[in-house]
Design an enzyme around this catalytic site. Structure first.
Site, PDB file in Angstrom:
ATOM      1  N   SER A   1       0.836  -1.190   0.000  1.00  0.00           N
ATOM      2  CA  SER A   1       0.000   0.000   0.000  1.00  0.00           C
ATOM      3  C   SER A   1       0.879   1.252   0.000  1.00  0.00           C
ATOM      4  O   SER A   1       1.744   1.391  -0.865  1.00  0.00           O
ATOM      5  CB  SER A   1      -0.963  -0.039   1.185  1.00  0.00           C
ATOM      6  OG  SER A   1      -1.957   0.944   1.068  1.00  0.00           O
TER       7      SER A   1
ATOM      8  N   ASP B   1      -9.397  -4.703  -5.739  1.00  0.00           N
ATOM      9  CA  ASP B   1      -8.925  -3.786  -4.699  1.00  0.00           C
ATOM     10  C   ASP B   1      -9.847  -2.573  -4.658  1.00  0.00           C
ATOM     11  O   ASP B   1      -9.964  -1.838  -5.648  1.00  0.00           O
ATOM     12  CB  ASP B   1      -7.482  -3.363  -5.005  1.00  0.00           C
ATOM     13  CG  ASP B   1      -6.822  -2.620  -3.855  1.00  0.00           C
ATOM     14  OD1 ASP B   1      -7.528  -1.931  -3.099  1.00  0.00           O
ATOM     15  OD2 ASP B   1      -5.591  -2.735  -3.723  1.00  0.00           O
TER      16      ASP B   1
ATOM     17  N   HIS C   1      -7.300  -5.601  -0.901  1.00  0.00           N
ATOM     18  CA  HIS C   1      -6.170  -4.688  -0.732  1.00  0.00           C
ATOM     19  C   HIS C   1      -5.032  -5.268   0.096  1.00  0.00           C
ATOM     20  O   HIS C   1      -3.872  -4.915  -0.091  1.00  0.00           O
ATOM     21  CB  HIS C   1      -6.660  -3.386  -0.083  1.00  0.00           C
ATOM     22  CG  HIS C   1      -5.614  -2.325   0.039  1.00  0.00           C
ATOM     23  ND1 HIS C   1      -4.972  -1.774  -1.055  1.00  0.00           N
ATOM     24  CD2 HIS C   1      -5.079  -1.717   1.137  1.00  0.00           C
ATOM     25  CE1 HIS C   1      -4.098  -0.874  -0.645  1.00  0.00           C
ATOM     26  NE2 HIS C   1      -4.136  -0.822   0.677  1.00  0.00           N
TER      27      HIS C   1
END
Length: 248
Positions: free
Chosen positions: A92, A194, A224
């Site tokens: 991320s 995602d 995610h």
């Protein structure tokens, strides 16, 4: 005080090191399973803790993106003192820091896991209030409990500071501004489902890095949280193969 299980971790192994960087409001523990997988294959692995994470959300609200980047730089300095080469894997927001670090330091290879060049619309980013009214403002952050993961993974912050979201946006803009300086081999991993980091982010990274060796690895059902999701074994195997390949 650091929360139990939220500490950084170091798994000493061979002379090739891997720096693992967690994401926004995350913890090093989210990358521990991946670190153990890589360590079993001969790598030395360091999972850093970004400033203000794994303590209190109020602590995090006082941190800037540069504070987080300094945590990454410190981790690189420590690992490069132990290893001959350092690769970087970031989840991320950590994936953005991995790209940024490769534009500053001598990095072997980079793997991004669900890096958010564009935040998914359903996250409501367009409703983010102006920075000047976000101090001491927090919003709930829901997440389902995950099975078969380190206990600390299920003890992440249950709210997030709005001022921190502005800092995340700044990281995105900073990455976009210098992504053309990234020339190292890059593996971009992203799930098509995602709903936090829009999948178009993977294509943006692929199109804008200047790496001669770059590849997107799509996942279908991981959401995610790639390092702890259902397809994590595939994520680990793809990353390890990429790092171990002599020609990347």
């Amino acid at each position: 005080m650091i929360l139990p299980g939220a500490e950084p971790f170091f798994l000493p192994g061979g002379r090739e090191g891997v720096l693992l960087i967690h994401g926004f409001t995350g913890l090093p523990a989210e990358l521990l399973l991946m670190g153990q997988y890589l360590h079993a294959r001969g790598f030395s692995v360091l999972g850093v803790r970004l400033a203000g994470h794994g303590t209190t959300v109020e602590d995090m609200s006082h941190m800037t993106w540069e504070d987080w980047m300094d945590s990454v730089r410190d981790g690189y300095a420590l690992l490069s003192g132990f290893c001959d080469t350092v690769d970087v894997i970031g989840h991320s927001m950590g994936g953005l820091f991995a790209l940024l670090l490769s534009s500053e330091e001598k990095i072997g290879k980079v793997v991004t896991l669900a890096a958010p060049i564009q935040i998914a619309e359903e996250r409501g980013i367009k409703f983010l209030p102006p920075r000047e009214v976000c101090n001491n403002q927090f919003v709930p952050k829901a997440r389902r409990r995950l099975k078969g993961v380190p206990e600390a993974v299920n003890n992440t912050y249950r709210k997030m500071p709005l001022i921190g979201v502005h800092e995340l946006v700044d990281v995105i803009e900073k990455t976009k501004g210098c992504i053309d300086k990234v020339t190292v081999p890059v593996l971009i991993m992203h799930s098509r489902d995602d709903h936090t980091a829009a999948p178009v982010s993977a294509e943006y990274i692929y199109d804008h890095v200047q790496s001669h060796i770059r590849r997107i690895c799509w996942l279908e059902e991981s959401g995610h949280l790639l390092p702890v999701a259902a397809e994590r074994e595939k994520v680990f195997a793809e990353a390890a193969a990429f790092l171990q390949a002599p020609d990347a």
